[in-house]
Design a protein around this motif. Structure first.
Motif, mmCIF file in Angstrom:
data_model
loop_
_atom_site.group_PDB
_atom_site.id
_atom_site.type_symbol
_atom_site.label_atom_id
_atom_site.label_comp_id
_atom_site.label_asym_id
_atom_site.label_seq_id
_atom_site.Cartn_x
_atom_site.Cartn_y
_atom_site.Cartn_z
ATOM 1 N N ALA A 97 0.865 -1.178 0.000
ATOM 2 C CA ALA A 97 0.000 0.000 0.000
ATOM 3 C C ALA A 97 0.901 1.227 0.000
ATOM 4 C CB ALA A 97 -0.913 -0.006 1.211
ATOM 5 N N THR A 98 1.025 1.855 -1.151
ATOM 6 C CA THR A 98 2.004 2.928 -1.301
ATOM 7 C C THR A 98 1.616 4.184 -0.538
ATOM 8 O OG1 THR A 98 0.903 3.551 -3.367
ATOM 9 C CG2 THR A 98 2.807 2.095 -3.530
ATOM 10 N N ASP A 99 0.322 4.389 -0.287
ATOM 11 C CA ASP A 99 -0.099 5.594 0.429
ATOM 12 C C ASP A 99 0.081 5.461 1.941
ATOM 13 O OD1 ASP A 99 -2.072 3.631 0.260
ATOM 14 O OD2 ASP A 99 -3.741 5.043 0.323
ATOM 15 N N LEU A 100 0.276 4.242 2.429
ATOM 16 C CA LEU A 100 0.454 4.023 3.865
ATOM 17 C C LEU A 100 1.812 3.413 4.192
ATOM 18 C CD1 LEU A 100 -3.054 2.549 4.759
ATOM 19 C CD2 LEU A 100 -2.233 4.874 5.177
ATOM 20 N N ASP A 101 2.596 3.120 3.162
ATOM 21 C CA ASP A 101 3.891 2.466 3.365
ATOM 22 C C ASP A 101 3.730 1.182 4.175
ATOM 23 O OD1 ASP A 101 6.622 2.149 3.047
ATOM 24 O OD2 ASP A 101 7.115 3.257 4.891
ATOM 25 N N GLN A 102 2.752 0.363 3.760
ATOM 26 C CA GLN A 102 2.494 -0.916 4.415
ATOM 27 C C GLN A 102 2.648 -2.044 3.405
ATOM 28 O OE1 GLN A 102 -1.372 -0.736 6.208
ATOM 29 N NE2 GLN A 102 -0.685 0.486 7.929
ATOM 30 N N VAL A 103 3.020 -3.208 3.928
ATOM 31 C CA VAL A 103 3.213 -4.360 3.047
ATOM 32 C C VAL A 103 2.652 -5.592 3.731
ATOM 33 C CG1 VAL A 103 5.547 -4.752 3.922
ATOM 34 C CG2 VAL A 103 4.886 -5.692 1.702
ATOM 35 N N TRP A 104 2.033 -6.453 2.939
ATOM 36 C CA TRP A 104 1.545 -7.755 3.385
ATOM 37 C C TRP A 104 2.263 -8.827 2.571
ATOM 38 C CZ3 TRP A 104 -1.289 -3.516 2.334
ATOM 39 C CH2 TRP A 104 -2.231 -3.064 3.278
ATOM 40 N N TYR A 105 2.694 -9.886 3.248
ATOM 41 C CA TYR A 105 3.242 -11.055 2.575
ATOM 42 C C TYR A 105 2.301 -12.227 2.836
ATOM 43 C CZ TYR A 105 7.611 -8.493 1.986
ATOM 44 O OH TYR A 105 8.553 -7.550 1.637
ATOM 45 N N ALA A 106 1.780 -12.805 1.773
ATOM 46 C CA ALA A 106 0.867 -13.935 1.889
ATOM 47 C C ALA A 106 1.478 -15.125 1.152
ATOM 48 C CB ALA A 106 -0.496 -13.600 1.301
ATOM 49 N N ARG A 107 1.538 -16.255 1.842
ATOM 50 C CA ARG A 107 2.068 -17.465 1.231
ATOM 51 C C ARG A 107 0.904 -18.366 0.831
ATOM 52 N NH1 ARG A 107 7.035 -19.476 1.652
ATOM 53 N NH2 ARG A 107 7.433 -18.384 3.609
ATOM 54 N N ASP B 137 14.947 -13.341 3.017
ATOM 55 C CA ASP B 137 14.496 -13.441 1.634
ATOM 56 C C ASP B 137 13.055 -13.937 1.651
ATOM 57 O OD1 ASP B 137 14.018 -13.870 -1.004
ATOM 58 O OD2 ASP B 137 15.767 -15.154 -1.354
ATOM 59 N N HIS B 138 12.145 -13.060 1.268
ATOM 60 C CA HIS B 138 10.725 -13.418 1.336
ATOM 61 C C HIS B 138 10.298 -14.291 0.152
ATOM 62 C CE1 HIS B 138 10.612 -9.290 3.463
ATOM 63 N NE2 HIS B 138 10.865 -10.243 4.337
ATOM 64 N N HIS B 139 11.166 -14.354 -0.868
ATOM 65 C CA HIS B 139 10.901 -15.212 -2.017
ATOM 66 C C HIS B 139 9.563 -14.889 -2.689
ATOM 67 C CE1 HIS B 139 14.344 -17.700 -0.948
ATOM 68 N NE2 HIS B 139 13.851 -17.853 0.254
ATOM 69 N N GLU B 140 9.201 -13.604 -2.727
ATOM 70 C CA GLU B 140 7.919 -13.309 -3.366
ATOM 71 C C GLU B 140 7.983 -13.600 -4.860
ATOM 72 O OE1 GLU B 140 9.521 -9.001 -2.611
ATOM 73 O OE2 GLU B 140 9.617 -10.952 -1.611
ATOM 74 N N ARG B 141 6.973 -14.265 -5.361
ATOM 75 C CA ARG B 141 6.892 -14.615 -6.772
ATOM 76 C C ARG B 141 5.973 -13.684 -7.535
ATOM 77 N NH1 ARG B 141 4.989 -20.353 -7.550
ATOM 78 N NH2 ARG B 141 5.325 -19.732 -9.715
ATOM 79 N N ALA B 142 5.235 -12.831 -6.788
ATOM 80 C CA ALA B 142 4.365 -11.841 -7.427
ATOM 81 C C ALA B 142 4.231 -10.648 -6.492
ATOM 82 C CB ALA B 142 2.993 -12.434 -7.732
ATOM 83 N N THR B 143 4.106 -9.462 -7.073
ATOM 84 C CA THR B 143 3.946 -8.247 -6.277
ATOM 85 C C THR B 143 2.858 -7.378 -6.904
ATOM 86 O OG1 THR B 143 5.612 -7.022 -7.560
ATOM 87 C CG2 THR B 143 6.380 -8.233 -5.605
ATOM 88 N N GLY C 52 5.980 -10.183 -11.636
ATOM 89 C CA GLY C 52 6.078 -11.600 -11.327
ATOM 90 C C GLY C 52 4.944 -12.413 -11.931
ATOM 91 N N ASP C 53 4.611 -13.502 -11.270
ATOM 92 C CA ASP C 53 3.594 -14.439 -11.749
ATOM 93 C C ASP C 53 2.212 -13.911 -11.388
ATOM 94 O OD1 ASP C 53 1.911 -16.539 -12.339
ATOM 95 O OD2 ASP C 53 2.998 -18.042 -11.191
ATOM 96 N N LEU C 54 1.520 -13.282 -12.346
ATOM 97 C CA LEU C 54 0.246 -12.638 -12.063
ATOM 98 C C LEU C 54 -0.843 -13.637 -11.712
ATOM 99 C CD1 LEU C 54 0.140 -9.750 -14.694
ATOM 100 C CD2 LEU C 54 1.249 -9.877 -12.451
ATOM 101 N N SER C 55 -0.667 -14.906 -12.056
ATOM 102 C CA SER C 55 -1.676 -15.899 -11.685
ATOM 103 C C SER C 55 -1.750 -16.060 -10.163
ATOM 104 C CB SER C 55 -1.380 -17.252 -12.342
ATOM 105 O OG SER C 55 -0.217 -17.849 -11.801
ATOM 106 N N LEU C 56 -0.662 -15.757 -9.455
ATOM 107 C CA LEU C 56 -0.699 -15.817 -8.003
ATOM 108 C C LEU C 56 -1.592 -14.716 -7.433
ATOM 109 C CD1 LEU C 56 3.027 -16.552 -7.166
ATOM 110 C CD2 LEU C 56 1.085 -17.979 -6.532
ATOM 111 N N LEU C 57 -1.590 -13.563 -8.061
ATOM 112 C CA LEU C 57 -2.487 -12.500 -7.630
ATOM 113 C C LEU C 57 -3.939 -12.907 -7.802
ATOM 114 C CD1 LEU C 57 -0.620 -9.407 -9.149
ATOM 115 C CD2 LEU C 57 -0.661 -10.122 -6.741
ATOM 116 N N ASP C 58 -4.242 -13.562 -8.894
ATOM 117 C CA ASP C 58 -5.598 -14.053 -9.125
ATOM 118 C C ASP C 58 -6.017 -15.027 -8.027
ATOM 119 O OD1 ASP C 58 -7.990 -14.293 -10.918
ATOM 120 O OD2 ASP C 58 -7.332 -16.379 -10.973
ATOM 121 N N GLY C 59 -5.039 -15.752 -7.469
ATOM 122 C CA GLY C 59 -5.328 -16.694 -6.390
ATOM 123 C C GLY C 59 -5.741 -16.021 -5.084
ATOM 124 N N LEU C 60 -5.617 -14.695 -5.001
ATOM 125 C CA LEU C 60 -6.036 -13.959 -3.807
ATOM 126 C C LEU C 60 -7.419 -13.362 -3.937
ATOM 127 C CD1 LEU C 60 -2.754 -11.974 -2.965
ATOM 128 C CD2 LEU C 60 -3.543 -14.116 -1.945
#
Length: 250
Positions: A179-189, A208-214, A239-247
């Motif tokens: 969230a660029t307006d709040l300088d917050q980040v979530w990591y979901a596995r 290393d968070h190993h994120e495959r999509a952002t 990254g892998d946009l299909s992972l975003l679809d999984g959310l």
């Protein structure tokens, strides 16, 4: 990120603001106007959906138990839909204002069975559908940043763990949402049908968070993308946009 410590009063204030904005939008639009963000729904359908949901949540709060309630009954299309919505909205606010947030109350998520779940849930439900109603008028406003940020967290800690996913449940990997307006980040596995929300308070900068999509954007755009109201491609993605679809939950 760790779950923000928000309160009954915060969510009630958000519900009041979003409810008032919803009423303004549905009053300005024809009831038979199509809602672009909800295919095959009209403004009347939106109002009827929330009216029935408010009544159902009031029943859950009034019961004061963790027992599963009867299925929700959808609102009929007869009568003055806006008046019916207003009556239920006012009664829901009164019920949520009066109840102890720690009182027992059923919910569908892997969350404590307490009334405060519904303070939070109704604030977010109303904010998303307020945006939907404004879509029917062609003039939308973003969801307030702090509320939208909590909406992202709710998707990750309640909707997805409850199995309420619209996207593919076969994805595996870490996704980072910024969230660029709040300088917050979530990591979901993502782990197939499972999901783990990683607590950034316990992650070191050197990890290393190993994120495959952002995906990066305002908190409002992030939560709207998770609910399927805007495509993830409207954000800054990689990254892998299909992972975003999984959310996606909508």
């Amino acid at each position: 990120m760790s779950k923000p410590h928000l309160t009954k009063d915060f969510w009630l204030a958000a519900l009041r603001a979003e409810g008032d904005a919803f009423r303004t939008a549905v009053t300005a639009a024809p009831l038979d106007a199509q809602v672009p963000s909800c295919p095959n729904w009209t403004v009347a359908d939106l109002a009827g959906h929330l009216t029935a949901l408010f009544a159902w949540v009031r029943h859950i709060i009034a019961e004061g138990t963790v027992n599963r309630p009867p299925a929700r009954q959808e609102q009929s299309g007869d009568g003055d839909l806006i008046a019916a919505w207003t009556d239920e909205y006012v009664e829901l606010l009164a019920a949520l204002d009066a109840v102890d947030p720690h009182a027992p109350a059923w919910n569908w998520a892997p969350q404590p069975k307490k009334a405060v779940f519904w303070h939070r849930r109704m604030a977010h439900e109303c904010s998303i559908h307020r945006w939907d109603a404004q879509m029917a008028t062609g003039m939308t406003e973003p969801i307030e940043a702090k509320l939208a940020s909590d909406g992202v967290t709710e998707v990750l800690d309640s909707w997805l763990p409850a199995g309420r996913r619209r996207g593919s449940a076969e994805r595996v990997g870490v996704v980072a949402l910024h969230a660029t307006d709040l300088d917050q980040v979530w990591y979901a596995r993502l782990r197939g049908a499972g999901i783990a929300l990683l607590d950034t308070d316990t992650l070191l900068d050197s990890d290393d968070h190993h994120e495959r999509a952002t995906a990066s954007g305002s908190a409002s755009d992030l939560v709207l993308a998770l609910y399927g109201r805007v495509p993830f491609e409207t954000l800054s993605v990689g990254g892998d946009l299909s992972l975003l679809d999984g959310l996606r939950v909508g």
